[in-house]
Write a protein that holds these residues in place. Structure first.
Motif, mmCIF file in Angstrom:
data_model
loop_
_atom_site.group_PDB
_atom_site.id
_atom_site.type_symbol
_atom_site.label_atom_id
_atom_site.label_comp_id
_atom_site.label_asym_id
_atom_site.label_seq_id
_atom_site.Cartn_x
_atom_site.Cartn_y
_atom_site.Cartn_z
ATOM 1 N N UNK A 1 49.106 38.337 26.641
ATOM 2 C CA UNK A 1 49.581 38.847 27.925
ATOM 3 C C UNK A 1 48.570 39.813 28.543
ATOM 4 N N UNK A 2 47.979 40.671 27.740
ATOM 5 C CA UNK A 2 46.942 41.578 28.240
ATOM 6 C C UNK A 2 45.734 40.784 28.710
ATOM 7 N N UNK A 3 45.375 39.742 27.975
ATOM 8 C CA UNK A 3 44.240 38.912 28.371
ATOM 9 C C UNK A 3 44.545 38.175 29.679
ATOM 10 N N UNK A 4 45.776 37.702 29.848
ATOM 11 C CA UNK A 4 46.162 37.058 31.111
ATOM 12 C C UNK A 4 46.051 38.025 32.284
ATOM 13 N N UNK A 5 46.510 39.237 32.085
ATOM 14 C CA UNK A 5 46.428 40.239 33.146
ATOM 15 C C UNK A 5 44.973 40.536 33.474
ATOM 16 N N UNK A 6 44.126 40.609 32.461
ATOM 17 C CA UNK A 6 42.699 40.831 32.700
ATOM 18 C C UNK A 6 42.069 39.666 33.443
ATOM 19 N N UNK A 7 42.470 38.456 33.115
ATOM 20 C CA UNK A 7 41.927 37.296 33.816
ATOM 21 C C UNK A 7 42.368 37.263 35.278
ATOM 22 N N UNK A 8 43.526 37.829 35.575
ATOM 23 C CA UNK A 8 44.021 37.866 36.947
ATOM 24 C C UNK A 8 43.403 39.002 37.759
ATOM 25 N N UNK A 9 42.552 39.803 37.138
ATOM 26 C CA UNK A 9 41.786 40.797 37.884
ATOM 27 C C UNK A 9 42.211 42.232 37.707
ATOM 28 N N UNK A 10 43.231 42.503 36.932
ATOM 29 C CA UNK A 10 43.669 43.875 36.701
ATOM 30 C C UNK A 10 42.874 44.439 35.539
ATOM 31 N N UNK A 11 42.319 45.636 35.747
ATOM 32 C CA UNK A 11 41.522 46.246 34.687
ATOM 33 C C UNK A 11 42.438 47.038 33.770
ATOM 34 N N UNK A 12 42.408 46.735 32.486
ATOM 35 C CA UNK A 12 43.162 47.498 31.496
ATOM 36 C C UNK A 12 42.175 48.243 30.622
ATOM 37 N N UNK A 13 42.637 49.237 29.966
ATOM 38 C CA UNK A 13 41.763 50.021 29.105
ATOM 39 C C UNK A 13 41.228 51.240 29.816
#
Length: 71
Positions: free
Chosen positions: A54-66
């Protein structure tokens, strides 16, 4: 991993987590003996993998996590 592969992996982990949770919640049959598969730990492994997907999906959609980079 690209978006379709990540979404497919997340769906597989979700289905496996639900299946393992259901198998672990069944009552124990004393006549058959102890369970040989640790369903609850397997469910938790799938839940952790699902959270990573889920975190990887959000990152692929352009949201920066971390953490934000420090300059």
């Amino acid at each position: 991993m690209d978006l379709p592969l990540t979404a497919a992996a997340a769906a597989v982990f979700l289905v496996l987590a639900v299946l393992f949770g259901w198998l672990g919640a069944r009552p124990i049959n004393v006549l058959k003996g102890p369970r040989m598969m640790p369903w609850r730990p397997m469910m938790m492994v799938c839940v952790v993998a699902l959270m990573l997907m889920m975190v990887h999906l959000v990152n692929l959609l352009g949201v920066q996590t971390g953490n934000q980079p420090r300059y």
